[in-house]
Design a protein around this motif. Structure first.
Motif, short mmCIF file in Angstrom:
data_model
loop_
_atom_site.label_atom_id
_atom_site.label_comp_id
_atom_site.label_asym_id
_atom_site.label_seq_id
_atom_site.Cartn_x
_atom_site.Cartn_y
_atom_site.Cartn_z
N CYS A 105 0.83 -1.05 -0.10
CA CYS A 105 -0.02 -0.15 -0.06
C CYS A 105 0.85 1.04 -0.18
CB CYS A 105 -0.99 0.01 1.17
SG CYS A 105 -0.09 -0.26 2.96
N THR A 106 0.27 2.26 0.48
CA THR A 106 1.15 3.49 0.55
C THR A 106 2.21 3.58 1.35
OG1 THR A 106 -0.88 4.09 1.71
CG2 THR A 106 -0.49 5.62 0.20
N ALA A 124 3.39 0.26 -8.87
CA ALA A 124 2.26 0.12 -8.17
C ALA A 124 1.98 1.39 -7.27
CB ALA A 124 2.58 -0.77 -6.77
N THR A 125 2.68 2.33 -7.01
CA THR A 125 2.45 3.52 -6.45
C THR A 125 1.58 4.60 -7.68
OG1 THR A 125 4.25 3.49 -5.05
CG2 THR A 125 3.34 5.78 -5.40
N SER A 127 -0.06 3.48 -10.20
CA SER A 127 -1.33 2.88 -10.26
C SER A 127 -2.37 3.29 -9.17
CB SER A 127 -1.40 1.39 -10.35
OG SER A 127 -0.25 0.93 -11.02
N PHE A 128 -1.93 3.23 -7.80
CA PHE A 128 -2.88 3.42 -6.75
C PHE A 128 -3.17 4.91 -6.68
CE2 PHE A 128 0.70 2.49 -3.71
CZ PHE A 128 0.68 3.87 -3.09
N MET A 129 -2.17 5.83 -7.02
CA MET A 129 -2.34 7.25 -6.86
C MET A 129 -3.31 7.84 -8.16
SD MET A 129 -0.38 8.82 -4.67
CE MET A 129 0.02 10.26 -5.33
N ALA A 131 -5.64 5.76 -9.77
CA ALA A 131 -6.80 5.22 -9.49
C ALA A 131 -7.36 6.24 -8.26
CB ALA A 131 -6.79 3.81 -8.79
N GLY A 132 -6.91 6.73 -7.55
CA GLY A 132 -7.57 7.50 -6.37
C GLY A 132 -7.63 8.96 -7.11
N PHE A 133 -7.02 9.58 -7.68
CA PHE A 133 -7.17 10.91 -8.38
C PHE A 133 -8.34 10.62 -9.13
CE2 PHE A 133 -2.64 11.76 -8.24
CZ PHE A 133 -2.61 12.91 -7.36
N LEU B 33 -6.33 14.06 -3.13
CA LEU B 33 -6.41 13.46 -4.21
C LEU B 33 -7.42 14.35 -5.09
CD1 LEU B 33 -7.13 9.75 -2.66
CD2 LEU B 33 -5.17 10.52 -4.15
N GLY B 89 -3.03 -2.67 -7.29
CA GLY B 89 -2.92 -1.22 -6.96
C GLY B 89 -3.97 -0.42 -7.35
N LEU B 90 -4.64 -0.57 -8.64
CA LEU B 90 -5.69 0.23 -9.29
C LEU B 90 -6.92 -0.23 -8.39
CD1 LEU B 90 -5.89 -0.42 -13.21
CD2 LEU B 90 -5.10 1.50 -11.78
N PHE B 92 -6.77 -0.99 -4.91
CA PHE B 92 -6.67 -0.33 -3.87
C PHE B 92 -6.92 1.22 -3.88
CE2 PHE B 92 -2.76 1.84 -1.77
CZ PHE B 92 -3.57 2.24 -0.46
N GLY B 93 -6.42 1.78 -5.05
CA GLY B 93 -6.61 3.15 -5.35
C GLY B 93 -8.09 3.56 -5.34
N TRP B 96 -9.22 3.71 -1.76
CA TRP B 96 -8.63 4.94 -1.13
C TRP B 96 -9.41 5.98 -1.60
CZ3 TRP B 96 -3.47 7.46 -2.65
CH2 TRP B 96 -2.85 8.31 -1.62
N GLY B 97 -9.60 6.09 -2.81
CA GLY B 97 -10.56 7.43 -3.43
C GLY B 97 -11.87 7.55 -2.91
#
Lengths: 145, 141
Positions: A105-106, A124-125, A127-129, A131-133, B33, B89-90, B92-93, B96-97
């Motif tokens: 994770c983070t 990975a970072t 990807s999740f950033m 997806a979060g945005f 975000l 990752g996606l 999880f993101g 997270w969002g």
């Protein structure tokens, strides 16, 4: 153009907190030889092996105990959770599944992985950033929630 | 014993860092975000601060076979960038969002007595359990 919320911007506490998080990861690495990846530490409890359980609970106890220790000295900064229960449940499931599938994770990929210049963790970072945005964009600006 | 104490101590320092930085506050995370809204760049500095310290720690760790307490160094060696990593990752993101929580801040907010954080953490562990079940099934077949 990105508009910065200068009134919400807290550079010094953000930096101080970040240094402390880095210190924690450094201590854990140099004392115990391990990566401070929280999803891995929690997730490892679900496939337990002998001698590999107590330290995981100890680390989690430290995290859970931090606000309690803080409260002995000062008031806690606000924790604002605006998501409703269904959202929290879906978010939790996705975070749990995703961090185990993506092996981090983070903390594990974001902090520790980038600190050791791992391209895998960078992927990975990102990807999740991303997806979060995108998720926040959809929820706040397309759905207007 | 010292292994567990070092874990407790590292977890505590980590948690205090999450509180000071604002990471334990989901609204602060979502403000970071939300690049299309009024963007709060604070959390970029959290990452920067943590990585500045981390780079030195890993530079020291790389030269050692044992930790300062005499334990073996368990640093990941995988360099594989595959579908699992990206899809994980996606996923999880997205989570997270939705809520503004990742695993560490979820546990810290739970310690602060937030019921909603408890719901998040229980769901997160359930998600991890689903992963374990899928993996065990996959190994069997």
């Amino acid at each position: 153009m990105i508009e910065v919320a200068w009134s919400d911007f807290t550079p010094w506490t953000a930096l101080a907190g970040g240094l402390l998080i880095g210190l924690a990861a450094a201590l854990f690495l140099l004392l115990n030889g391990r990566i401070a990846g929280i999803s891995g530490i929690v997730g490892g409890l679900l496939s337990p092996s002998r001698g590999d359980i107590v330290w995981r609970f100890a680390f989690m106890a430290g995290l859970i105990g931090a606000p309690i220790a803080w409260l002995m000295v000062a008031d806690l900064p606000p924790i604002e959770i605006n998501a409703g229960y269904p959202s929290l449940i879906i978010a939790g499931l996705l975070v749990g599944l995703g961090t185990r599938y993506g092996s981090g994770c983070t903390s594990g990929h974001g902090v520790c992985g980038l600190s050791r210049l791992s391209l895998r963790s960078l992927a990975a970072t990102l990807s999740f950033m991303a997806a979060g945005f995108i998720t926040v964009y959809i929820i706040r600006h397309l759905l207007g929630a | 014993m010292k292994y567990n104490l070092a874990s407790l101590f590292a977890g505590l320092i980590f948690g205090l860092g999450l509180i000071i930085s604002g990471m334990a506050n989901p609204e602060k995370v979502l403000g970071f975000l939300d690049i299309a809204g009024l963007w709060d760049p604070s959390l970029a500095l959290v990452m920067a601060g943590a990585i500045i310290v981390g780079v030195f720690a890993f530079a020291v760790a790389r030269r050692r076979t044992l930790s300062f307490l005499g334990f073996s160094m368990k640093i990941p060696t995988s360099t594989h960038i595959d579908k699992r990593l990206i899809i994980g990752g996606l996923s999880f993101g997205i989570g997270w969002g939705i809520a503004g929580f990742c695993p560490g801040p979820g546990l810290v907010a739970l310690g602060a007595g937030e019921i909603k954080a408890a719901v998040f953490v229980v769901s997160m562990v359930a998600g991890m359990a689903v992963f374990e079940l899928i993996e065990r099934q996959r190994v069997k077949t």
